[in-house]
Design a protein around this motif. Sequence first.
Motif, mmCIF file in Angstrom:
data_model
loop_
_atom_site.group_PDB
_atom_site.id
_atom_site.type_symbol
_atom_site.label_atom_id
_atom_site.label_comp_id
_atom_site.label_asym_id
_atom_site.label_seq_id
_atom_site.Cartn_x
_atom_site.Cartn_y
_atom_site.Cartn_z
ATOM 1 N N ALA A 174 0.830 -1.206 0.000
ATOM 2 C CA ALA A 174 0.000 0.000 0.000
ATOM 3 C C ALA A 174 0.864 1.256 0.000
ATOM 4 C CB ALA A 174 -0.923 -0.006 1.210
ATOM 5 N N LEU A 175 1.876 1.296 0.860
ATOM 6 C CA LEU A 175 2.717 2.489 0.956
ATOM 7 C C LEU A 175 3.765 2.559 -0.147
ATOM 8 C CD1 LEU A 175 3.734 3.201 4.679
ATOM 9 C CD2 LEU A 175 2.164 4.489 3.222
ATOM 10 N N VAL A 232 0.057 -9.155 1.478
ATOM 11 C CA VAL A 232 -0.696 -8.229 2.325
ATOM 12 C C VAL A 232 -1.033 -8.896 3.659
ATOM 13 C CG1 VAL A 232 -2.848 -6.925 2.544
ATOM 14 C CG2 VAL A 232 -1.617 -6.948 0.359
ATOM 15 N N TRP A 233 -1.495 -10.136 3.601
ATOM 16 C CA TRP A 233 -1.823 -10.860 4.831
ATOM 17 C C TRP A 233 -0.584 -11.042 5.706
ATOM 18 C CZ3 TRP A 233 -6.116 -11.950 7.321
ATOM 19 C CH2 TRP A 233 -7.332 -11.952 6.629
ATOM 20 N N THR A 260 -9.389 -1.404 13.401
ATOM 21 C CA THR A 260 -10.071 -0.654 12.347
ATOM 22 C C THR A 260 -9.713 0.830 12.367
ATOM 23 O OG1 THR A 260 -12.044 -0.487 13.748
ATOM 24 C CG2 THR A 260 -11.988 -2.280 12.122
ATOM 25 N N ALA A 261 -9.087 1.297 13.454
ATOM 26 C CA ALA A 261 -8.602 2.680 13.503
ATOM 27 C C ALA A 261 -7.198 2.831 12.929
ATOM 28 C CB ALA A 261 -8.608 3.180 14.952
ATOM 29 N N ASP A 267 -5.730 0.132 4.790
ATOM 30 C CA ASP A 267 -5.055 -0.032 3.500
ATOM 31 C C ASP A 267 -5.050 -1.494 3.062
ATOM 32 O OD1 ASP A 267 -4.503 2.587 2.937
ATOM 33 O OD2 ASP A 267 -2.366 2.488 3.436
ATOM 34 N N ALA A 268 -4.744 -2.393 3.998
ATOM 35 C CA ALA A 268 -4.741 -3.820 3.670
ATOM 36 C C ALA A 268 -6.131 -4.277 3.240
ATOM 37 C CB ALA A 268 -4.258 -4.624 4.879
ATOM 38 N N ALA A 269 -7.164 -3.796 3.931
ATOM 39 C CA ALA A 269 -8.538 -4.165 3.562
ATOM 40 C C ALA A 269 -8.857 -3.701 2.147
ATOM 41 C CB ALA A 269 -9.515 -3.564 4.571
#
Length: 328
Positions: A174-175, A232-233, A260-261, A267-269
């Motif tokens: 993601a990054l 990702v996982w 979730t915060a 990003d992974a989701a």
Amino acid sequence: MSPQPAAPALPSWLTWWQRPFPDANTLLLPGQRPALVDTGFVGHADETAAWARAHAGTVDLVANTHWHSDHVGANALLQARGAAIAAGAPEAEAITRRDPGCCAAEYLDQPVAPYTVDLALDDGQILRLGDADWEVVRTPGHTPGHLALWQPEERLLVVGDALSDYDVGWVNLALDGLDAATTALASLKRIADLGPRVILPSHGPIPADPEAAFAVALRRAQRLVDDPDGAVWYGARRIFAFALMIRGGIPANEVEPYLTARTWLTDAARLLNMAPEALAAELVTTMLHSGSIVLRHGRLHAAAAHTSVERETLRVPYPRAWPAAEPR
């Protein structure tokens, strides 16, 4: 049953400290320019500084393989006591300009005390550590500024998180982009071609057979390239386990809102095309099933061996609130 091979012998002019999580292993090079390679987690900064003082007296230079929290935790303390800090050029530049993303500290929710970089390291640069010269080898992948250090006379290779005897560094698609795993694989191939006699990893023991360790690492890194969802996982499991380690666990009823915060989880989701709540629930379920986390007295804990952290040591500002870097 044949005995396990012993780790290769280390030169007498260095001291190696194998440390459990949440600290990275630390390399001390006494001599004319006493130096440390990586400084552990901020929660154990006093311990790192005391160990270095006991073995070398002073530390003139800290060289970081990369800027994650388990590698730079005593930078600020040692710098306050006179040490200069050296780091890979991309990360050095971001720290100098106080980029809010420094060290991925806020992104990962991993505290890092404010420090500055005195020496930006580029590929091929020769760095004097202790009484020996080391070559800087850029090894991006785990982070864009990740580097290895090569000592050709003794064929010693400091590899940071590029690999260990049991793992390869996670990559942040993601990054750092969807090609981060391919970049990490290319870096591994490059340092494998050096043919080191000794691999000094940031986590775990010194591999007894460097060639075999690279062969396994290359296969694992190739899997991250071939299976982006798996990559990702893999990263999510590592980040979550670290969060549990540095916090002494998290109450089970607070885990989902905590996860979730976190930007890394959302990003992974997104990359997995899942709702953050669904990813958080599945992450906990799968890690409990695998035994990598455990539930004790209503709190989730990381199962891997690790050292406890005093809660007050985590109270350092995110990089967006770091004071401006002062010229040194």
